[in-house]
Write a protein that holds these residues in place. Structure first.
Motif, PDB file in Angstrom:
ATOM      1  N   UNK A 192      15.619   4.199 -18.467  1.00 23.73           N
ATOM      2  CA  UNK A 192      16.945   3.905 -17.913  1.00 23.73           C
ATOM      3  C   UNK A 192      17.265   4.783 -16.707  1.00 23.73           C
ATOM      4  N   UNK A 193      16.710   5.994 -16.674  1.00 30.09           N
ATOM      5  CA  UNK A 193      16.987   6.910 -15.568  1.00 30.09           C
ATOM      6  C   UNK A 193      16.059   6.708 -14.376  1.00 30.09           C
ATOM      7  N   UNK A 194      15.089   5.844 -14.518  1.00 34.16           N
ATOM      8  CA  UNK A 194      14.084   5.674 -13.455  1.00 34.16           C
ATOM      9  C   UNK A 194      14.691   5.042 -12.206  1.00 34.16           C
ATOM     10  N   UNK A 195      14.223   5.492 -11.040  1.00 36.20           N
ATOM     11  CA  UNK A 195      14.634   4.940  -9.750  1.00 36.20           C
ATOM     12  C   UNK A 195      13.389   4.611  -8.939  1.00 36.20           C
ATOM     13  N   UNK A 196      13.489   3.640  -8.007  1.00 34.15           N
ATOM     14  CA  UNK A 196      12.324   3.260  -7.205  1.00 34.15           C
ATOM     15  C   UNK A 196      11.749   4.440  -6.425  1.00 34.15           C
ATOM     16  N   UNK A 197      10.437   4.453  -6.315  1.00 36.89           N
ATOM     17  CA  UNK A 197       9.714   5.510  -5.609  1.00 36.89           C
ATOM     18  C   UNK A 197       9.482   5.110  -4.157  1.00 36.89           C
ATOM     19  N   UNK A 198       9.671   6.073  -3.258  1.00 38.46           N
ATOM     20  CA  UNK A 198       9.346   5.835  -1.850  1.00 38.46           C
ATOM     21  C   UNK A 198       7.947   6.398  -1.593  1.00 38.46           C
ATOM     22  N   UNK A 199       6.997   5.492  -1.337  1.00 38.52           N
ATOM     23  CA  UNK A 199       5.627   5.905  -1.061  1.00 38.52           C
ATOM     24  C   UNK A 199       5.379   6.140   0.420  1.00 38.52           C
ATOM     25  N   UNK A 222      13.636  -3.341 -14.908  1.00 36.39           N
ATOM     26  CA  UNK A 222      13.197  -2.673 -13.682  1.00 36.39           C
ATOM     27  C   UNK A 222      11.831  -3.224 -13.267  1.00 36.39           C
ATOM     28  N   UNK A 223      11.851  -4.445 -12.757  1.00 34.54           N
ATOM     29  CA  UNK A 223      10.594  -5.125 -12.440  1.00 34.54           C
ATOM     30  C   UNK A 223       9.895  -4.540 -11.224  1.00 34.54           C
ATOM     31  N   UNK A 224      10.586  -3.710 -10.441  1.00 33.16           N
ATOM     32  CA  UNK A 224       9.922  -3.033  -9.323  1.00 33.16           C
ATOM     33  C   UNK A 224       8.834  -2.069  -9.819  1.00 33.16           C
ATOM     34  N   UNK A 225       8.846  -1.753 -11.115  1.00 33.20           N
ATOM     35  CA  UNK A 225       7.753  -0.942 -11.654  1.00 33.20           C
ATOM     36  C   UNK A 225       6.411  -1.650 -11.480  1.00 33.20           C
ATOM     37  N   UNK A 226       6.427  -2.985 -11.461  1.00 34.93           N
ATOM     38  CA  UNK A 226       5.188  -3.728 -11.216  1.00 34.93           C
ATOM     39  C   UNK A 226       4.650  -3.495  -9.818  1.00 34.93           C
ATOM     40  N   UNK A 227       5.542  -3.380  -8.833  1.00 36.43           N
ATOM     41  CA  UNK A 227       5.102  -3.076  -7.467  1.00 36.43           C
ATOM     42  C   UNK A 227       4.520  -1.667  -7.394  1.00 36.43           C
ATOM     43  N   UNK A 228       5.182  -0.725  -8.064  1.00 33.72           N
ATOM     44  CA  UNK A 228       4.663   0.642  -8.085  1.00 33.72           C
ATOM     45  C   UNK A 228       3.308   0.697  -8.795  1.00 33.72           C
ATOM     46  N   UNK A 229       3.157  -0.095  -9.837  1.00 30.89           N
ATOM     47  CA  UNK A 229       1.884  -0.166 -10.561  1.00 30.89           C
ATOM     48  C   UNK A 229       0.756  -0.587  -9.627  1.00 30.89           C
ATOM     49  N   UNK A 230       1.009  -1.595  -8.793  1.00 30.16           N
ATOM     50  CA  UNK A 230      -0.057  -2.069  -7.905  1.00 30.16           C
ATOM     51  C   UNK A 230      -0.369  -1.053  -6.804  1.00 30.16           C
ATOM     52  N   UNK A 231       0.636  -0.304  -6.334  1.00 31.63           N
ATOM     53  CA  UNK A 231       0.360   0.779  -5.383  1.00 31.63           C
ATOM     54  C   UNK A 231      -0.500   1.845  -6.068  1.00 31.63           C
ATOM     55  N   UNK A 232      -0.125   2.213  -7.294  1.00 37.22           N
ATOM     56  CA  UNK A 232      -0.908   3.196  -8.057  1.00 37.22           C
ATOM     57  C   UNK A 232      -2.337   2.712  -8.272  1.00 37.22           C
ATOM     58  N   UNK A 233      -2.491   1.425  -8.612  1.00 37.24           N
ATOM     59  CA  UNK A 233      -3.824   0.876  -8.865  1.00 37.24           C
ATOM     60  C   UNK A 233      -4.649   0.875  -7.583  1.00 37.24           C
ATOM     61  N   UNK A 234      -4.041   0.531  -6.464  1.00 32.88           N
ATOM     62  CA  UNK A 234      -4.712   0.560  -5.164  1.00 32.88           C
ATOM     63  C   UNK A 234      -5.209   1.977  -4.883  1.00 32.88           C
ATOM     64  N   UNK A 235      -4.335   2.952  -5.026  1.00 34.15           N
ATOM     65  CA  UNK A 235      -4.707   4.356  -4.789  1.00 34.15           C
ATOM     66  C   UNK A 235      -5.833   4.771  -5.725  1.00 34.15           C
TER      67      UNK A 235
END
Length: 387
Positions: A192-199, A222-235
């Motif tokens: 609940x406290x999570x906020x989008x990450x700026x990469x 918080x479906x933007x976690x899926x976008x962060x997941x793909x950035x993490x996976x790319x890295x």
């Protein structure tokens, strides 16, 4: 696109409530009782929907032979649209207006009624009816439904399933999957406290946080976690050699064929890269550096000697164009299908294992340090491309 052959596409839905654990004759009869019946409401509707046996568009019968495979039910959602095209409506209007000008109709009200009669006659005749079957696979022991429904038809699936079985379907998006796992770990507060990450800096440098404009605001997952997941996976694939340590062991991951990126700040649009190894394209690195993030990505995933190829959507976790491992030593079409169901289950568990590996990092105390490493990696890659 059915589940019994070829490539498959689907979204996952958790069955909420006291889901049956095995197929029964009563379930088949319940499906048949809610099978598609054109004009079942007694009036011509622009959209009608109901269950289908799935073998063809007119199939309204359900049986163990054709719909039960192992511990799963395989059937379909039929959706019919019955709309008179706008250009035909305009033509009717012109025809009736011309008739009225010659004294053949009783003013504007007469024209309106005449046009409406023509439209209703077309709807009753089914002249413009279009039918579509959308495969559904209900994995009973796992209380999971896999459905190849379009976003527009999802509402019909959720509504009909609840009316049929008095059970609710919950779409398992990236945010919803994360919430389920964080709740299971007793850590809902962190979610609940999570906020989008700026990469990356984005269009305005470091001043703005990413907005992910395609994700609803408020109390939605918080479906933007899926976008962060793909950035993490790319890295991870670039820095760790494409091997990810998970609860299912080491998994091999290759990003291939497709990379679709959108601006997380809602300003610079989208880029689509189609190539072998699209993340290595200079334009893809530039897009990441400018503040774009992946929304769809092509993957090759290997686990335990099995390999799957698919396109994964970041927010919905929808899987498209999935190529399942070939069935081995299957002596009948039924055996082939049941092996494909097992392979589908394994794929979903493999994707979930990758996502859980990300969530462990994302909600750990070292996330800020990890983000700093990702930002340095992005900056270095951008400098190399500019050199």
């Amino acid at each position: 696109m059915a589940f019994d052959s070829g490539t498959v596409s689907f979204r996952r839905y958790a069955v909420m409530g006291r889901s049956p654990r095995e197929p029964s004759e009563k379930m088949l009869q319940t499906l048949e009782g809610m099978s598609f019946a054109p004009g079942g409401s007694g009036a011509s509707q622009e959209v009608e929907y109901g269950w289908s046996g799935g073998r063809h568009v007119l199939d309204t019968s359900f049986s163990f032979e054709h719909n039960v495979f192992g511990e799963a039910l395989h059937f379909a959602l039929r959706v019919d649209t019955n709309r008179v095209p706008a250009q035909i409506r305009r033509a009717y209007q012109i025809i009736e207006d011309e008739a009225a000008s010659l004294g053949n109709a009783a003013g504007k009200k007469g024209v309106k009624h005449a046009v409406q009669r023509r439209i209703e006659a077309d709807l009753r005749s089914g002249r413009y009816r279009r039918s579509r079957l959308m495969p559904v696979l209900w994995d009973l022991p796992r209380a999971m439904v896999y459905a190849a429904v379009s976003p527009a038809a999802q509402e019909y699936l959720l509504n009909l399933f609840e009316r049929t079985f008095e059970l609710r379907l919950e779409p398992l998006s990236a945010g919803r999957l994360a919430l389920r796992r964080m709740e299971a770990a007793g850590n809902r507060r962190s979610y609940e406290d999570a906020h989008p990450t700026r990469f990356a800096g984005g269009p305005d440098g470091e001043e703005r946080a990413p907005e992910y404009p395609w994700v609803p605001r408020g109390d939605y997952p918080r479906d933007w976690l899926g976008n962060e997941f793909l950035v993490w996976l790319w890295h991870h694939t670039e820095t760790e050699g494409g091997v990810v340590a998970t609860g299912r062991g080491e998994l091999g991951v290759v990003i291939d064929e497709l990379l679709e990126m959108h601006c997380a700040f809602g300003e610079t649009g989208r880029d689509v890269f189609r190539a072998s190894g699209p993340t290595r394209m200079p334009e893809a690195v530039d897009a990441l550096f400018s503040g774009k993030v992946p929304r769809r990505i092509g993957l090759i995933v290997e686990s335990g000697g099995s390999q799957w190829q698919l396109t994964l959507s970041a927010e919905s976790f929808a899987c498209a164009g999935v190529r399942l491992p070939p069935a081995e030593q299957a002596v009948s079409p039924r055996a082939v299908f049941e092996q494909r169901i097992d392979a589908l289950r394994d794929l979903c568990e493999t994707i979930d294992a990758l996502y859980e590996a990300f969530l462990k990092v994302r909600f750990a105390g070292a996330w800020d340090a990890h983000v700093a490493a990702v930002r340095r990696w992005i900056a270095r890659a951008a400098r190399r491309q500019g050199a």
